[in-house]
Design an enzyme around this catalytic site. Structure first.
Site, PDB file in Angstrom:
ATOM      1  N   TYR A 498      36.840  42.617  43.289  1.00 47.23           N
ATOM      2  CA  TYR A 498      36.219  41.596  43.808  1.00 47.23           C
ATOM      3  C   TYR A 498      36.716  41.151  45.238  1.00 47.23           C
ATOM      4  O   TYR A 498      35.795  40.369  45.994  1.00 47.23           O
ATOM      5  CB  TYR A 498      36.940  40.304  42.852  1.00 47.23           C
ATOM      6  CG  TYR A 498      36.690  40.476  41.585  1.00 47.23           C
ATOM      7  CD1 TYR A 498      35.552  39.913  40.841  1.00 47.23           C
ATOM      8  CD2 TYR A 498      37.752  40.923  40.862  1.00 47.23           C
ATOM      9  CE1 TYR A 498      35.255  40.182  39.631  1.00 47.23           C
ATOM     10  CE2 TYR A 498      37.366  41.103  39.278  1.00 47.23           C
ATOM     11  CZ  TYR A 498      36.213  40.734  38.753  1.00 47.23           C
ATOM     12  OH  TYR A 498      36.074  40.897  37.603  1.00 47.23           O
ATOM     13  N   TYR A 499      37.331  41.816  45.897  1.00 45.30           N
ATOM     14  CA  TYR A 499      37.724  41.385  47.076  1.00 45.30           C
ATOM     15  C   TYR A 499      36.843  41.894  48.426  1.00 45.30           C
ATOM     16  O   TYR A 499      36.900  41.757  49.411  1.00 45.30           O
ATOM     17  CB  TYR A 499      39.194  41.612  47.683  1.00 45.30           C
ATOM     18  CG  TYR A 499      40.077  40.722  46.582  1.00 45.30           C
ATOM     19  CD1 TYR A 499      40.089  39.610  47.044  1.00 45.30           C
ATOM     20  CD2 TYR A 499      41.054  41.368  45.785  1.00 45.30           C
ATOM     21  CE1 TYR A 499      40.896  38.361  46.529  1.00 45.30           C
ATOM     22  CE2 TYR A 499      41.848  40.404  45.109  1.00 45.30           C
ATOM     23  CZ  TYR A 499      41.789  39.192  45.315  1.00 45.30           C
ATOM     24  OH  TYR A 499      42.526  38.325  44.868  1.00 45.30           O
ATOM     25  N   ILE A 500      36.332  43.106  47.788  1.00 46.37           N
ATOM     26  CA  ILE A 500      35.568  43.989  48.992  1.00 46.37           C
ATOM     27  C   ILE A 500      34.132  43.416  48.951  1.00 46.37           C
ATOM     28  O   ILE A 500      33.490  43.536  48.077  1.00 46.37           O
ATOM     29  CB  ILE A 500      35.887  45.425  48.815  1.00 46.37           C
ATOM     30  CG1 ILE A 500      37.252  45.889  48.505  1.00 46.37           C
ATOM     31  CG2 ILE A 500      35.047  46.315  49.632  1.00 46.37           C
ATOM     32  CD1 ILE A 500      37.493  47.292  47.890  1.00 46.37           C
TER      33      ILE A 500
END
Length: 597
Positions: A498-500
């Site tokens: 989810y962070y990238i």
DNA sequence: CCATATAAGTCTGAGGAGGTGCG
DNA sequence: CCGCACCTCCTCAGACTTATATG
């Protein structure tokens, strides 16, 4: 802002008071797992909850009445709302239609008789259902736990008392094994179901999905995330339609509740994107949302990554400021700077305050206590605490001397286990401070930013044009793994990072892994920037920030289509892979590999 | 392995409590 | 000294995101 001012002391007193209040709440046990399964019974905390809820409801009614009196008519209220909402009370949709939520079918009794004092007894369906939930647990390590048994039994007796077969039972004399055996058989039977039966079940599932799994959002058919109301369990009664509020556009056909029931309410609220809401047994609010790949979720994902990109333009100033403030003589400022240092360097979560009694003792940056860190001179800090989902965070890092000094000062005179390491900082203050640099900047953005930046930098550093696809895949996985480690993720190499920012993957993939013909190639102008300086100096392309260096979200689906068409034509790309290449979905190394084979 | 389920986080805004300043 | 307008800070429900567990 001076230290030791009366404001602080009253706050501390209040906090202490609240803590005392909390700890006087009755609680049965401290074990996490069992916590969740306990007390729906009328102990003091349960009562308190209902009281506050009622009080709130009353308050809300009073408020509503006041409003009504003030403005005499509903139309006026609406006008007021519109007027006051010119800030950014944005409407997320204009029309929304759906079929509501799905309730599990009512319980079907199996009529297997359990034994009491050696004799068979007959239970009413509801009592049998609860007994079966317990029977299914036989053999697990809950059963020897007294608290668990006591809670179950108390609950169960309540259910039994509602029925006509009232028993005066002693837990010790109850024998659930007949039911347990029956359930085992059933499990076995289900496993060995014939193909036809399985197919039938599947068909029913698909039917449900067709009915509840989609909604009409501004006329478009979009997927709904999770439309199932949770089935009942040992300590969980069935949620009834009467508890569920439906959100739908005005004039749309209101989904019909199960027969003989009605909804708690039907609202038309376009400023939120849930379709239905209710409270679970613990009073926690649950929602039915659109699926992750819906336009709305995609859009908010886009915003998230845009925020992270925007941070690039402010990060230098932010870093400079906290570096300076690490030496600030005001404790508040100094703590704030230290917290920011940690969040920036270690990608820690912000660490909101939690209810000390009800929940697991997990912490984030602001909620760290002295016991969670170990200072090893001259400048090494060992972090050891439970983070989100009780995942252990163990990390030994060297920090700047000033940070080390600050931490040792903050630890002075504090109770290892009770006091906060950063007692002058909380998530609200921190986020307020952050938002002064840039609207919408919060602690969470730093994780997105750090991870995306690290990932992109690593990819650039590790990839070179002469690599084989396998080597590229390896390099991609390496970068991804490092980034997951930064987040302290447990799952190894996840496809859903989810962070990238997925644009990074897409850009890399297009550049390194997709073979183009000149004629068929999609327009790659957007990539020029990252292409031109690959191999060159790493940081600049990232720092440059603007949407010209990578693909924008609006462009991504278009790219996806073009790329997938090329690859499909060349028969190196199939449909299911095509589906992966959509909004918000990161691309993993396997995918990259499959792309080109 | 993958998709799904759902628990456990983060963050915001409304409204209350209580401080402050002024007539 | 009171009473009111205004401010600030806190709390909590509500909304939405991010994680692991599970089947």
């Amino acid at each position: 802002m001076s230290e030791g001012n009366p404001l602080n002391s009253t706050r501390e007193q209040r906090d202490a008071k609240r803590k005392r209040l909390n700890s006087s709440k009755s609680k049965y046990d401290s074990e996490n797992t069992i916590k969740r399964m306990k007390e729906e019974s009328e102990d003091s905390s349960g009562k308190r909850k209902t009281v506050t809820i009622e009080a709130n409801e009353v308050k809300q009614e009073v408020k509503a009445k006041r409003k009504r009196n003030d403005s005499d008519s509903e139309v006026d209220i609406k006008k007021q709302k519109e007027d006051s909402s010119n800030k950014e009370d944005k409407e997320l949709w204009t029309t929304l239609e759906h079929n509501g939520v799905y309730f599990p079918p009512p319980y079907v009794p199996h009529n297997v008789k359990m034994k009491y004092d050696g004799k068979e007894i007959t239970l009413e369906p509801e009592a049998e259902e609860v007994a079966s939930f317990y029977a299914a647990m036989l053999g697990t390590n809950y059963v020897p736990n007294e608290t668990f048994n006591r809670n179950f039994f108390k609950d169960w007796i309540k259910v039994i008392k509602k029925s006509k077969n009232v028993y005066n039972l002693d837990f010790e004399k109850c024998d659930f094994t007949p039911i347990c055996e029956y359930l085992e058989q059933e499990k076995e039977r289900k496993k060995n179901m014939s193909k036809e039966e399985k197919a039938k079940l599947k068909e029913e599932k698909i039917k449900l999905e067709e009915k509840y799994g989609y909604c009409l959002l501004d006329g478009r058919k979009e997927k709904v995330d999770n439309f199932h109301i949770e089935p009942p369990g040992l300590f969980r009664r069935q949620v009834q339609p009467e508890q569920v509020t439906i959100n739908i556009s005005k004039g749309a056909k209101i989904p019909s509740p199960p027969e003989g029931h009605k909804w708690a309410g039907v609202v038309h609220n376009p400023t939120v994107n849930w379709l239905a809401t209710w409270k679970d047994i613990n009073g926690k609010i649950k929602y039915v949302y659109l699926a992750a790949n819906s336009s709305l979720r995609g859009l908010s994902d886009e915003k998230k990554f845009e925020k992270a990109r925007e941070l690039k333009q402010h990060i230098d100033k932010i870093r400079n400021d906290y570096q300076t403030n690490l030496r600030h003589k005001n404790t508040d400022t100094c703590q704030m700077a230290t917290v920011m240092y940690l969040i920036d360097h270690l990608a820690l979560r912000v660490g909101n305050e939690k209810d000390t009694n009800e929940e697991a003792d997990t912490v984030g940056c602001c909620s760290l206590r002295p016991e969670h860190i170990n200072l090893i001179p001259p400048n090494t800090v060992k972090f050891e605490f439970l983070g989100k989902d009780s995942i252990e965070y163990i990390n030994t890092v060297e920090v700047e001397d000033q940070v080390f000094r600050n931490l040792s000062i903050f630890m002075e005179g504090k109770d290892e286990r009770k006091d906060l390491l950063f007692d002058k900082v909380n998530p609200q203050k921190l986020n307020k401070h952050l938002s002064s640099y840039m609207t919408g900047l919060t602690a969470k953005v730093f994780r997105t930013f750090n991870v995306s930046t690290t990932f992109q930098t690593l990819l650039k550093k590790l990839t070179n044009d002469d690599m084989s696809i396998d080597e590229k895949k390896k390099v991609y996985n390496q970068a991804l793994q490092q980034v997951l480690d930064l987040c302290n993720h447990q799952q190894k190499i996840s496809t859903q990072s989810y962070y990238i920012d997925p644009r990074i993957s897409v850009a890399w993939c297009l550049k390194h892994c997709v073979p183009y013909d000149d004629e068929t190639a999609p327009n790659q102008d957007h990539l020029k920037h990252s292409q031109s300086d690959s191999g060159g100096d790493k940081d600049k392309s990232i720092e440059k920030g603007g949407s010209d260096s990578t693909i924008t979200y609006q462009e991504q689906p278009q790219y996806a289509q073009q790329v997938s068409k090329i690859l499909q034509d060349k028969k190196i790309f199939n449909k299911s892979l095509c589906n992966k290449f959509k909004w918000g979905m990161n691309i993993d190394a396997d995918w990259v590999c499959k792309l080109t084979h």
